[in-house]
Every structure is written in structure tokens, then in C-alpha cells.
Write a protein that holds these residues in place. Structure first.
Motif, PDB file in Angstrom:
ATOM      1  N   SER A 231     -54.390  -2.749 -21.157  1.00 48.91           N
ATOM      2  CA  SER A 231     -53.703  -2.598 -22.728  1.00 48.91           C
ATOM      3  C   SER A 231     -52.444  -2.600 -22.263  1.00 48.91           C
ATOM      4  O   SER A 231     -52.331  -3.565 -22.210  1.00 48.91           O
ATOM      5  N   ARG A 232     -51.569  -1.335 -23.107  1.00 53.06           N
ATOM      6  CA  ARG A 232     -50.595  -1.395 -23.396  1.00 53.06           C
ATOM      7  C   ARG A 232     -49.975   0.274 -22.488  1.00 53.06           C
ATOM      8  O   ARG A 232     -49.759   0.313 -22.107  1.00 53.06           O
ATOM      9  N   GLY A 233     -48.726  -0.018 -21.620  1.00 55.83           N
ATOM     10  CA  GLY A 233     -47.998   0.673 -20.492  1.00 55.83           C
ATOM     11  C   GLY A 233     -47.622   2.651 -21.280  1.00 55.83           C
ATOM     12  O   GLY A 233     -48.599   3.349 -21.302  1.00 55.83           O
ATOM     13  N   ALA A 234     -47.401   2.543 -22.925  1.00 58.24           N
ATOM     14  CA  ALA A 234     -46.953   3.103 -23.203  1.00 58.24           C
ATOM     15  C   ALA A 234     -48.177   3.606 -24.281  1.00 58.24           C
ATOM     16  O   ALA A 234     -47.702   4.702 -24.925  1.00 58.24           O
ATOM     17  N   LEU A 235     -49.665   3.615 -24.571  1.00 55.14           N
ATOM     18  CA  LEU A 235     -50.540   4.467 -24.515  1.00 55.14           C
ATOM     19  C   LEU A 235     -50.601   5.224 -23.614  1.00 55.14           C
ATOM     20  O   LEU A 235     -51.624   6.742 -24.232  1.00 55.14           O
ATOM     21  N   ILE A 236     -50.035   5.688 -22.451  1.00 53.40           N
ATOM     22  CA  ILE A 236     -50.120   6.560 -21.564  1.00 53.40           C
ATOM     23  C   ILE A 236     -48.315   7.523 -21.717  1.00 53.40           C
ATOM     24  O   ILE A 236     -48.477   6.320 -21.375  1.00 53.40           O
ATOM     25  N   ASP A 237     -48.592   8.537 -21.786  1.00 52.85           N
ATOM     26  CA  ASP A 237     -47.317   8.741 -21.634  1.00 52.85           C
ATOM     27  C   ASP A 237     -47.276   9.711 -20.399  1.00 52.85           C
ATOM     28  O   ASP A 237     -47.847  10.101 -19.445  1.00 52.85           O
ATOM     29  N   THR A 238     -46.564   8.328 -19.519  1.00 49.49           N
ATOM     30  CA  THR A 238     -46.414   8.904 -18.114  1.00 49.49           C
ATOM     31  C   THR A 238     -46.081   9.803 -16.894  1.00 49.49           C
ATOM     32  O   THR A 238     -47.117  10.436 -16.065  1.00 49.49           O
ATOM     33  N   GLY A 254     -56.257   3.980 -13.008  1.00 41.26           N
ATOM     34  CA  GLY A 254     -56.530   2.580 -12.492  1.00 41.26           C
ATOM     35  C   GLY A 254     -55.587   2.495 -13.672  1.00 41.26           C
ATOM     36  O   GLY A 254     -55.880   2.121 -15.167  1.00 41.26           O
ATOM     37  N   ILE A 255     -54.235   1.807 -12.993  1.00 38.02           N
ATOM     38  CA  ILE A 255     -53.528   1.173 -14.802  1.00 38.02           C
ATOM     39  C   ILE A 255     -53.074  -0.333 -14.340  1.00 38.02           C
ATOM     40  O   ILE A 255     -52.670  -0.582 -13.275  1.00 38.02           O
ATOM     41  N   ASP A 256     -52.938  -1.500 -15.325  1.00 36.49           N
ATOM     42  CA  ASP A 256     -52.557  -2.616 -15.101  1.00 36.49           C
ATOM     43  C   ASP A 256     -51.608  -3.191 -15.311  1.00 36.49           C
ATOM     44  O   ASP A 256     -50.919  -3.722 -15.491  1.00 36.49           O
ATOM     45  N   VAL A 257     -50.867  -1.768 -16.054  1.00 42.27           N
ATOM     46  CA  VAL A 257     -50.023  -1.649 -17.429  1.00 42.27           C
ATOM     47  C   VAL A 257     -48.562  -0.410 -17.093  1.00 42.27           C
ATOM     48  O   VAL A 257     -49.089   0.299 -16.764  1.00 42.27           O
ATOM     49  N   TYR A 258     -47.600  -0.733 -17.880  1.00 43.83           N
ATOM     50  CA  TYR A 258     -47.150   0.327 -17.156  1.00 43.83           C
ATOM     51  C   TYR A 258     -45.892   1.026 -18.141  1.00 43.83           C
ATOM     52  O   TYR A 258     -45.778  -0.070 -18.347  1.00 43.83           O
ATOM     53  N   GLU A 259     -45.460   1.933 -18.375  1.00 40.92           N
ATOM     54  CA  GLU A 259     -44.621   2.127 -19.552  1.00 40.92           C
ATOM     55  C   GLU A 259     -43.237   1.632 -19.798  1.00 40.92           C
ATOM     56  O   GLU A 259     -42.981   0.869 -20.325  1.00 40.92           O
ATOM     57  N   GLN A 260     -42.894   2.045 -17.629  1.00 39.61           N
ATOM     58  CA  GLN A 260     -41.186   1.079 -18.023  1.00 39.61           C
ATOM     59  C   GLN A 260     -41.620  -0.079 -17.487  1.00 39.61           C
ATOM     60  O   GLN A 260     -40.572  -1.218 -16.425  1.00 39.61           O
ATOM     61  N   GLU A 261     -42.692  -1.098 -17.340  1.00 40.86           N
ATOM     62  CA  GLU A 261     -42.717  -2.324 -15.862  1.00 40.86           C
ATOM     63  C   GLU A 261     -42.580  -3.557 -16.442  1.00 40.86           C
ATOM     64  O   GLU A 261     -42.242  -4.065 -15.753  1.00 40.86           O
ATOM     65  N   GLU A 262     -41.531  -3.375 -17.761  1.00 30.92           N
ATOM     66  CA  GLU A 262     -40.303  -4.656 -17.803  1.00 30.92           C
ATOM     67  C   GLU A 262     -39.153  -4.560 -16.935  1.00 30.92           C
ATOM     68  O   GLU A 262     -38.285  -6.077 -16.532  1.00 30.92           O
TER      69      GLU A 262
END
Length: 328
Positions: A231-238, A254-262
Motif C-alpha cells: 500500500s504505502r511505505g509509511a504504514l510501517i515504522d521502518t 514482504g514490502i513493495d513500498v518503503y517509507e523513504q522510497e522517493e
């Protein structure tokens, strides 16, 4: 209308050119931010993606450049300051349902790959290593799968996992009657965290859902629980999930999104030094699988995205209204 198209990739041009009939589109590979928004001068609209940053400063600059429409080619809109857009009179559209199945199926792919370690087996066989050591997985059948967020993508995922013989439980402030009739049980978040063997995130990123997976929620997980986020990376506190992996609170990630992905995703950085200790730490775990925001990337989804965006642009040009507006 003249449309400035940011964060362009080759597949964007292929599918938008195939469906575009009468809009004047100029493609820019760069992302939209405060240093690049001057490229929008002389255009009527901008078309942006998930890592284009449209904060208040950028919105104000777009207004000064004469932009009237922000057309998102994605479902999420957390990267847009909607209050600023309203103040400056910019309309915002999105693509709410380009292909829920595309994202739901990718979540399943992450689950099965992590579980059965097919990515590791593939690499072994390429080196003529046919050993089965350390490739033991588990049956997904009859496992309890917790789904956080049951919008269109979450609903598609629930149906897939139910068809695999799983017990599916869900958490959402707005339960789906269709899912209830399909046999999906809605529970509170604490119950879902405590009972699920696999947890998959399918909710939007809002102030309420940011870091919904955090230090406290991770402590509630069943031993060896699998956590999936498409969904969106910031849903998880990395930082918290890294600690959870170290302490074996999280069995698989398993993640397809990451909090600092930009700063990373959609680019070839293979010859660069990555200045992000958190992503490097995640990559180093043997029980972590990362894909770079590709869950949406199917032919069907790309066709629907391009048609939806272009239809909204045409509708706005003709009537000043939108088919899929974001409430600003």
C-alpha cells in the motif's frame, strides 16, 4: 489541454500515447518538486505519480504558473497538500480503481515467494546448486490471514486468500457487507494482530494510519508472523520493524513500498552508493523480500490508468468537473 507529465518512464509513454486522442502532453523524466515545477510554466495541468511531492510550496508555485488541474495517475494522494490545492483553486483527480487485482495478486506473490523461497531456489539452480537445504516453507492453506483495509484492493486480496482455503479476518472502520456475506470476519485491530499468521496492509496513508505497524503493534504479533505491505511505505515504522526482525517478532517481511522510497524507487542505482542505512539493513535480512513499487505494473492496469487519467483531463477541459475527484 497542455499537460506536463512528470516522473515519466518508458511504459508511461507507451500506454498514454496509445490512448491519447487530443491532449498535448509533454513528458518529463524528472520528478515534480519545488526545484522542477518551473517546467510546468505554460501548461494547464500536471500529471504526477506517487513520489512527486506536491506540498504547499509546490502548489503555490503551480498556481503561479497557471496550473488548474493536478491529475494523479495512482490511487493514493498522500503526497498532495489538499488544503493548499483547495486554497489556490487547483482541482485534483486520481485513479481510484485501475486494477485492484494487480496489487492483490502481487501481495500473494510476495507471500508465496517469501514462504517457499523460490527466489533463493532460482539463484541456486542458476549456479547448478540443487540442494533443498533451508528451503522449507509452510502450507498457506488453513492459515489465518489478517487484512488491514478492505477497499477495492483489500477486497480482491480477501477473495484470493479465501479461495486458497485460509481463514480471513479483516479490520476496517467501514466494513464491506459483500465481504461479510463472502465469509470474511471483521475484528478489532488488536485481535487481528494477535491471531494472524499473515498480515497484509491495504489501507490508504492518512494521519490515522501512519505507522499503524509500530513498536507496540509488533509486540502483539504471533511468533513467526508474516507481514506484507503493498500500500504505502509509511504504514510501517521502518526502524521498529527492523528491530522486530532482529528480535524475531517478525518472521517474514514482504514490502513493495518503503517509507523513504522517493529517494530510491523507479531508478537504477546499481552503480551508486546508497545513502540509506535502513533500506540496506532490510536488504541484508534473509527473511525480507523487497520489490520497488511494482504491484500496479500489469498491462491491464496501465491501460486503465492511462484511460482514466485522460478521461478526467478531457472532462475537466469540457466541463470544469472531474469524473474521479479527490475531495479538496
Amino acid at each position: 489541454m497542455k499537460v506536463a507529465f512528470f516522473s515519466t518512464k518508458p511504459y508511461d509513454k507507451t500506454y498514454f500515447n496509445a490512448h491519447n486522442k487530443n491532449q498535448s502532453i509533454v513528458y518529463f523524466e524528472t520528478r515534480l518538486n519545488k526545484t522542477t515545477c518551473n517546467l510546468a510554466s505554460g501548461f494547464d495541468a500536471v500529471c504526477v505519480f506517487v513520489n512527486d511531492m506536491l506540498d504547499r510550496e509546490v502548489i503555490e508555485l503551480l498556481h503561479q504558473h497557471g496550473i488548474k488541474l493536478i491529475a494523479l495517475r495512482c490511487a493514493g494522494f498522500n503526497n498532495v497538500d489538499l488544503e493548499a490545492a483547495r486554497e489556490y483553486g487547483l482541482q485534483v483527480s486520481r485513479v481510484p480503481a485501475y486494477s485492484p487485482e494487480a496489487v492483490a495478486e502481487h501481495a500473494l506473490a510476495l507471500i508465496l515467494t517469501l514462504n517457499r523461497k523460490t527466489h533463493k531456489a532460482y539463484n541456486r539452480v542458476k549456479e547448478c546448486n540443487f540442494s533443498l537445504n533451508n528451503l522449507v516453507g509452510f502450507n498457506v492453506y488453513k492459515k489465518t490471514v489478517g487484512v488491514i483495509g478492505t477497499g477495492k484492493i483489500g477486497q480482491a486480496f480477501c477473495r484470493i486468500m479465501k479461495a486458497l482455503g485460509c481463514e480471513v479476518i479483516a479490520f476496517d472502520p467501514y466494513p464491506s457487507q459483500d465481504l461479510k456475506e463472502f465469509g470474511i470476519s471483521y475484528v478489532d485491530l488488536d485481535h487481528l494482530l494477535q491471531k494472524s499468521d499473515i498480515i497484509s496492509l491495504h489501507c490508504p496513508l492518512t494521519e490515522q494510519t501512519k505507522h499503524i505497524i509500530n513498536e507496540n503493534s509488533l509486540k502483539q504479533l504471533k511468533p513467526n508472523c508474516m507481514l506484507i505491505n503493498t500500500s504505502r511505505g509509511a504504514l510501517i515504522d521502518t526502524e521498529a520493524v527492523i528491530q522486530g526482525l532482529k528480535e524475531k517478532q517478525v518472521g517474514y517481511l514482504g514490502i513493495d513500498v518503503y517509507e523513504q522510497e522517493e529517494k530510491l524507487f523507479f531508478e537504477d542505482l546499481s552503480e551508486h552508493i546508497i545513502d540509506d542505512d535502513l533500506i540496506l539493513r532490510l536488504i541484508g535480512f534473509p527473511n525480507v523480500l523487497i520489490t520497488s513499487h511494482q504491484a500496479f505494473l500489469t498491462e491491464e492496469a496501465l491501460h486503465e490508468i492511462s484511460k482514466s487519467v485522460l478521461n478526467d483531463i478531457r472532462q475537466f477541459e469540457e466541463t470544469q468537473e472531474l469524473i474521479n475527484p479527490v475531495n479538496t
